[in-house]
Design a protein around this motif. Structure first.
Motif, PDB file in Angstrom:
ATOM      1  N   LYS A 234       0.841  -1.198   0.000  1.00 18.94           N
ATOM      2  CA  LYS A 234       0.000   0.000   0.000  1.00 18.94           C
ATOM      3  C   LYS A 234       0.877   1.249   0.000  1.00 18.94           C
ATOM      4  O   LYS A 234       2.048   1.201   0.383  1.00 18.94           O
ATOM      5  CB  LYS A 234      -0.911   0.021   1.234  1.00 18.94           C
ATOM      6  CG  LYS A 234      -1.920  -1.101   1.319  1.00 18.94           C
ATOM      7  CD  LYS A 234      -2.759  -0.968   2.593  1.00 18.94           C
ATOM      8  CE  LYS A 234      -3.767  -2.102   2.735  1.00 18.94           C
ATOM      9  NZ  LYS A 234      -4.568  -1.959   3.986  1.00 18.94           N
ATOM     10  N   GLU A 235       0.278   2.360  -0.402  1.00 16.48           N
ATOM     11  CA  GLU A 235       0.973   3.641  -0.359  1.00 16.48           C
ATOM     12  C   GLU A 235       0.649   4.364   0.939  1.00 16.48           C
ATOM     13  O   GLU A 235      -0.495   4.371   1.387  1.00 16.48           O
ATOM     14  CB  GLU A 235       0.582   4.507  -1.557  1.00 16.48           C
ATOM     15  CG  GLU A 235       1.066   3.965  -2.883  1.00 16.48           C
ATOM     16  CD  GLU A 235       0.864   4.966  -4.016  1.00 16.48           C
ATOM     17  OE1 GLU A 235       0.603   6.147  -3.706  1.00 16.48           O
ATOM     18  OE2 GLU A 235       0.989   4.566  -5.179  1.00 16.48           O
ATOM     19  N   ILE A 239       1.785  10.315   8.015  1.00 16.93           N
ATOM     20  CA  ILE A 239       2.426   9.797   9.221  1.00 16.93           C
ATOM     21  C   ILE A 239       1.939  10.617  10.404  1.00 16.93           C
ATOM     22  O   ILE A 239       2.201  11.819  10.489  1.00 16.93           O
ATOM     23  CB  ILE A 239       3.960   9.877   9.135  1.00 16.93           C
ATOM     24  CG1 ILE A 239       4.477   9.040   7.961  1.00 16.93           C
ATOM     25  CG2 ILE A 239       4.599   9.404  10.436  1.00 16.93           C
ATOM     26  CD1 ILE A 239       5.966   9.153   7.734  1.00 16.93           C
ATOM     27  N   LYS A 240       1.214   9.964  11.297  1.00 17.05           N
ATOM     28  CA  LYS A 240       0.807  10.635  12.524  1.00 17.05           C
ATOM     29  C   LYS A 240       1.967  10.583  13.507  1.00 17.05           C
ATOM     30  O   LYS A 240       2.605   9.544  13.677  1.00 17.05           O
ATOM     31  CB  LYS A 240      -0.426   9.952  13.136  1.00 17.05           C
ATOM     32  CG  LYS A 240      -1.744  10.313  12.463  1.00 17.05           C
ATOM     33  CD  LYS A 240      -2.910   9.749  13.269  1.00 17.05           C
ATOM     34  CE  LYS A 240      -4.252  10.177  12.670  1.00 17.05           C
ATOM     35  NZ  LYS A 240      -5.389   9.639  13.471  1.00 17.05           N
ATOM     36  N   ILE A 250      -0.864   6.061   8.069  1.00 18.08           N
ATOM     37  CA  ILE A 250      -2.181   6.049   7.439  1.00 18.08           C
ATOM     38  C   ILE A 250      -1.988   5.812   5.947  1.00 18.08           C
ATOM     39  O   ILE A 250      -1.215   6.515   5.284  1.00 18.08           O
ATOM     40  CB  ILE A 250      -2.923   7.373   7.672  1.00 18.08           C
ATOM     41  CG1 ILE A 250      -3.070   7.635   9.178  1.00 18.08           C
ATOM     42  CG2 ILE A 250      -4.297   7.346   7.010  1.00 18.08           C
ATOM     43  CD1 ILE A 250      -3.698   8.972   9.505  1.00 18.08           C
ATOM     44  N   PHE A 251      -2.691   4.810   5.403  1.00 16.93           N
ATOM     45  CA  PHE A 251      -2.527   4.441   3.999  1.00 16.93           C
ATOM     46  C   PHE A 251      -3.572   5.123   3.120  1.00 16.93           C
ATOM     47  O   PHE A 251      -4.574   5.662   3.609  1.00 16.93           O
ATOM     48  CB  PHE A 251      -2.595   2.921   3.862  1.00 16.93           C
ATOM     49  CG  PHE A 251      -1.541   2.206   4.657  1.00 16.93           C
ATOM     50  CD1 PHE A 251      -0.237   2.134   4.192  1.00 16.93           C
ATOM     51  CD2 PHE A 251      -1.845   1.618   5.885  1.00 16.93           C
ATOM     52  CE1 PHE A 251       0.742   1.485   4.934  1.00 16.93           C
ATOM     53  CE2 PHE A 251      -0.873   0.978   6.633  1.00 16.93           C
ATOM     54  CZ  PHE A 251       0.423   0.912   6.154  1.00 16.93           C
ATOM     55  N   GLU A 252      -3.328   5.090   1.817  1.00 16.64           N
ATOM     56  CA  GLU A 252      -4.208   5.758   0.855  1.00 16.64           C
ATOM     57  C   GLU A 252      -5.632   5.219   0.895  1.00 16.64           C
ATOM     58  O   GLU A 252      -6.590   5.952   0.615  1.00 16.64           O
ATOM     59  CB  GLU A 252      -3.636   5.614  -0.568  1.00 16.64           C
ATOM     60  CG  GLU A 252      -2.406   6.469  -0.855  1.00 16.64           C
ATOM     61  CD  GLU A 252      -2.728   7.946  -1.017  1.00 16.64           C
ATOM     62  OE1 GLU A 252      -3.923   8.291  -1.025  1.00 16.64           O
ATOM     63  OE2 GLU A 252      -1.786   8.747  -1.143  1.00 16.64           O
ATOM     64  N   ASP A 253      -5.799   3.948   1.243  1.00 17.19           N
ATOM     65  CA  ASP A 253      -7.146   3.370   1.291  1.00 17.19           C
ATOM     66  C   ASP A 253      -7.880   3.669   2.600  1.00 17.19           C
ATOM     67  O   ASP A 253      -8.994   3.190   2.836  1.00 17.19           O
ATOM     68  CB  ASP A 253      -7.096   1.850   1.058  1.00 17.19           C
ATOM     69  CG  ASP A 253      -6.329   1.102   2.152  1.00 17.19           C
ATOM     70  OD1 ASP A 253      -5.867   1.756   3.116  1.00 17.19           O
ATOM     71  OD2 ASP A 253      -6.199  -0.120   2.046  1.00 17.19           O
TER      72      ASP A 253
END
Length: 337
Positions: A234-235, A239-240, A250-253
């Motif tokens: 995944k992309e 970044i939290k 956190i990913f794009e999906d």
């Protein structure tokens, strides 16, 4: 406290045999270049006054060569709060190492320091000329580029804020501080596999984030599976973090996963374009091409530190800078002896 020191003190601190007389003179007289009184011609001009540049300057100063260091104040590791894997300075603040180094180097009265940005250079009959953003021009028989590289950050929110803190590039420089932590490796293919093999000794919780379809050879897949290293294709979107310390990717999906640290391989470019303008060749990776003596492909021009080596560390910068200073001094000596 007086800003004057004696020549006897210089002998003790700098190792130079100048005179036995204790005649006081101001420290500022030789530490900072004075455009009104100092000549602009030098044996060597060093572009970049961080670890590599200062190390080269010390070797040259101890050989009583007239040296000018030009520095814009933007070292490559300015994002990093602590420097590691450098003997006697393990865990030190990078700026503190550089400050102490600068003080020691500028004890040599043939070395001067100019705060400014070098923007252009050209070949001359007697060597080279460097021009700064302020319009000042300096001439030198030899050039040393210790200018580092400029990292190109991905379009990931929070990435730059965490760079050098909890998003790191090197297990040797920062890995020990995150041993046993849940670790992400944001890379793909051979690079990801190589980092995973090194980090595997530090933690059992490793996930490779390939930012797209994974590109591993069959035998690499087998080893990753054997070491229970996860792969997420995944992309990363964001970044939290809290003041540069990662909490979640956190990913794009829209999905997310908690991590404590992330290794990342990102592209870079030369921080200074002058050596390229002067014709210096680069490697396939984008570093300045140098030989075993730190000579570039253009006679009279040397390079050291991050701009000419994939081994990005303070220790390596100091080492290559020291070698460069010695080699430049040797070349000047052979030409003038």
């Amino acid at each position: 406290m007086s800003n004057k020191i004696s020549r006897r003190t210089i002998i003790k601190q700098g190792g130079l045999v100048l005179t036995a007389l204790a005649i006081p003179f101001p420290l500022t007289a030789f530490t900072k270049f004075n455009i009104m009184t100092d000549k602009n011609q030098f044996d060597v001009i060093i572009i970049g006054g961080s670890y590599a540049g200062l190390s080269a300057a010390m070797a040259l100063g101890r050989s009583v060569k007239n040296v000018l260091i030009i520095d814009s104040g933007k070292p490559c590791n300015r994002y990093t709060p602590h420097s590691h894997n450098f003997i006697t300075h393990d865990g030190a603040v990078p700026s503190e190492i550089a400050t102490k180094a600068k003080e020691q180097v500028l004890n040599y009265n043939t070395v001067k320091f100019f705060n400014g940005l070098a923007v252009a250079g050209k070949k001359t009959n007697n060597g080279f000329e460097i021009q700064t953003k302020s319009g000042d021009k300096f001439s030198g028989k030899k050039l040393v580029f210790a200018t580092g590289v400029k990292d190109i950050f991905p379009n990931i929110k929070g990435f730059e804020d965490c760079w050098g803190k909890s998003v790191i590039h090197c297990p040797y420089c920062h890995g020990y501080e995150f041993k046993g932590e849940k670790t992400a490796i944001i890379a793909n293919g051979d690079r990801a596999f190589h980092v995973a093999s090194l980090v595997n000794n530090l933690t059992n919780e490793i996930t490779i984030i390939t930012t797209g379809k994974a590109e591993f050879k069959e035998e690499q897949y087998a080893k990753l599976k054997n070491h229970k290293i996860n792969i997420i294709e995944k992309e990363v979107k964001e970044i939290k973090h809290q003041n540069g310390t990662i909490s979640t990717l956190i990913f794009e999906d829209g999905s997310e996963e908690n991590f404590n640290v992330a290794y990342a391989a990102i592209p870079f470019e030369q921080h200074c374009k002058i050596p390229l303008d002067l014709g210096c060749e680069t490697t396939e990776m984008g570093h300045l091409k140098v030989d075993i003596f730190q000579k570039t492909t253009i006679p009279g021009i040397y390079a050291c530190g991050d701009n000419s080596s994939p081994m990005r560390s303070v220790a390596n910068a100091v080492s290559t800078g020291n070698l460069t200073g010695a080699m430049v001094n040797n070349e000047l000596t052979m030409e003038g002896f």
